[in-house]
Motif scaffolding. Structure first.
Motif, PDB file in Angstrom:
ATOM      1  N   THR A  64      62.054 -31.099  59.424  1.00 37.39           N
ATOM      2  CA  THR A  64      62.704 -29.809  59.184  1.00 37.39           C
ATOM      3  C   THR A  64      62.830 -29.539  57.695  1.00 37.39           C
ATOM      4  O   THR A  64      62.569 -28.426  57.229  1.00 37.39           O
ATOM      5  CB  THR A  64      64.092 -29.776  59.845  1.00 37.39           C
ATOM      6  OG1 THR A  64      63.938 -29.966  61.244  1.00 37.39           O
ATOM      7  CG2 THR A  64      64.800 -28.466  59.581  1.00 37.39           C
ATOM      8  N   PHE A  65      63.223 -30.551  56.928  1.00 39.94           N
ATOM      9  CA  PHE A  65      63.343 -30.396  55.485  1.00 39.94           C
ATOM     10  C   PHE A  65      61.992 -30.053  54.853  1.00 39.94           C
ATOM     11  O   PHE A  65      61.895 -29.129  54.050  1.00 39.94           O
ATOM     12  CB  PHE A  65      63.900 -31.678  54.864  1.00 39.94           C
ATOM     13  CG  PHE A  65      63.898 -31.666  53.366  1.00 39.94           C
ATOM     14  CD1 PHE A  65      64.877 -30.986  52.664  1.00 39.94           C
ATOM     15  CD2 PHE A  65      62.911 -32.314  52.654  1.00 39.94           C
ATOM     16  CE1 PHE A  65      64.866 -30.955  51.285  1.00 39.94           C
ATOM     17  CE2 PHE A  65      62.887 -32.291  51.272  1.00 39.94           C
ATOM     18  CZ  PHE A  65      63.879 -31.614  50.585  1.00 39.94           C
ATOM     19  N   LEU A  66      60.965 -30.784  55.232  1.00 38.84           N
ATOM     20  CA  LEU A  66      59.639 -30.537  54.666  1.00 38.84           C
ATOM     21  C   LEU A  66      59.118 -29.152  55.032  1.00 38.84           C
ATOM     22  O   LEU A  66      58.552 -28.442  54.191  1.00 38.84           O
ATOM     23  CB  LEU A  66      58.661 -31.619  55.125  1.00 38.84           C
ATOM     24  CG  LEU A  66      58.939 -33.029  54.604  1.00 38.84           C
ATOM     25  CD1 LEU A  66      57.968 -34.027  55.233  1.00 38.84           C
ATOM     26  CD2 LEU A  66      58.866 -33.093  53.102  1.00 38.84           C
ATOM     27  N   ALA A  67      59.321 -28.740  56.278  1.00 41.09           N
ATOM     28  CA  ALA A  67      58.830 -27.428  56.712  1.00 41.09           C
ATOM     29  C   ALA A  67      59.618 -26.294  56.069  1.00 41.09           C
ATOM     30  O   ALA A  67      59.037 -25.293  55.630  1.00 41.09           O
ATOM     31  CB  ALA A  67      58.898 -27.330  58.231  1.00 41.09           C
ATOM     32  N   SER A  68      60.938 -26.423  55.996  1.00 38.53           N
ATOM     33  CA  SER A  68      61.749 -25.331  55.452  1.00 38.53           C
ATOM     34  C   SER A  68      61.573 -25.161  53.952  1.00 38.53           C
ATOM     35  O   SER A  68      61.796 -24.073  53.424  1.00 38.53           O
ATOM     36  CB  SER A  68      63.230 -25.546  55.778  1.00 38.53           C
ATOM     37  OG  SER A  68      63.722 -26.685  55.105  1.00 38.53           O
ATOM     38  N   ASN A  69      61.161 -26.202  53.260  1.00 39.25           N
ATOM     39  CA  ASN A  69      60.938 -26.114  51.819  1.00 39.25           C
ATOM     40  C   ASN A  69      59.471 -25.961  51.451  1.00 39.25           C
ATOM     41  O   ASN A  69      59.128 -25.936  50.272  1.00 39.25           O
ATOM     42  CB  ASN A  69      61.527 -27.338  51.114  1.00 39.25           C
ATOM     43  CG  ASN A  69      63.024 -27.311  51.137  1.00 39.25           C
ATOM     44  OD1 ASN A  69      63.638 -26.357  50.682  1.00 39.25           O
ATOM     45  ND2 ASN A  69      63.626 -28.347  51.681  1.00 39.25           N
ATOM     46  N   GLY A  70      58.617 -25.851  52.450  1.00 40.71           N
ATOM     47  CA  GLY A  70      57.190 -25.641  52.188  1.00 40.71           C
ATOM     48  C   GLY A  70      56.529 -26.835  51.526  1.00 40.71           C
ATOM     49  O   GLY A  70      55.619 -26.678  50.730  1.00 40.71           O
ATOM     50  N   LEU A  71      56.961 -28.023  51.869  1.00 43.89           N
ATOM     51  CA  LEU A  71      56.411 -29.243  51.277  1.00 43.89           C
ATOM     52  C   LEU A  71      55.482 -29.927  52.265  1.00 43.89           C
ATOM     53  O   LEU A  71      55.815 -30.919  52.880  1.00 43.89           O
ATOM     54  CB  LEU A  71      57.542 -30.203  50.881  1.00 43.89           C
ATOM     55  CG  LEU A  71      58.519 -29.672  49.849  1.00 43.89           C
ATOM     56  CD1 LEU A  71      59.673 -30.635  49.688  1.00 43.89           C
ATOM     57  CD2 LEU A  71      57.828 -29.459  48.530  1.00 43.89           C
TER      58      LEU A  71
END
Length: 174
Positions: free
Chosen positions: A116-123
């Protein structure tokens, strides 16, 4: 942030200056894209007008999914697929399932939150980083203003940034 966007980048030296500048710049009608800092600043998200995060709700849902999957797997294997009597206990021995259920909950929550963190920050892999100024990772505070999403002209926004305490104002295009 779309491609071929033009930004005005204000560079500040102090965290108190940038926190005060955010309120000042927003008060003059300038929409700030983002502020990049070398360390977290308490209250910056509120000053920028970011809504409250929904991350705790996502964590709860991932944990609930993990608990459901763990209990489903244990109940299927221990009750239906291969029922065994261990130590004279019933095949449906819920207290014995607590450690495995807890670990499944934690596992699903941890992996779910990372993704979720990676997807929401575009990483995602292969993503090109957008660095407005390399000094933003060291000791400077960077305020990025998208010129396409503001009604004021470039010169007006530049003067607002300088009045708010920016030591340097640059134009950056992606």
């Amino acid at each position: 942030m779309d491609t071929n966007q033009k930004y005005l980048v204000g560079i500040y030296e102090d965290e108190d200056e940038v926190l005060h500048a955010v309120s000042e710049v927003r008060g003059k009608g300038v929409k700030i894209e983002e502020v990049y800092t070398p360390f977290p600043i308490h209250g910056l998200d509120v000053a920028l007008g970011h809504p409250r995060t929904r991350i705790p709700k996502a964590a709860f849902l991932f944990g609930l999914t993990g608990l459901t999957c763990a209990l489903s797997l244990i109940s299927y294997t221990m009750v239906f697929d291969w029922p065994m009597i261990i130590g004279g206990k019933d095949a449906f021995a819920l207290p014995d399932w607590i450690p495995v259920s807890f670990e499944g909950t934690v596992l699903f929550t941890a992996f779910g939150m990372v993704f979720t963190f990676l997807a929401s920050n575009g990483l995602w892999p292969g993503k090109e980083p957008r660095l407005f100024d390399l000094r933003g990772t060291d000791d400077k505070f960077i305020m990025a203003v998208n010129l396409g999403s503001n009604r004021l002209s470039e010169n007006e926004i530049e003067s607002v940034l300088k009045e708010s305490g920016a030591i340097e104002v640059n134009v950056k295009q992606f």
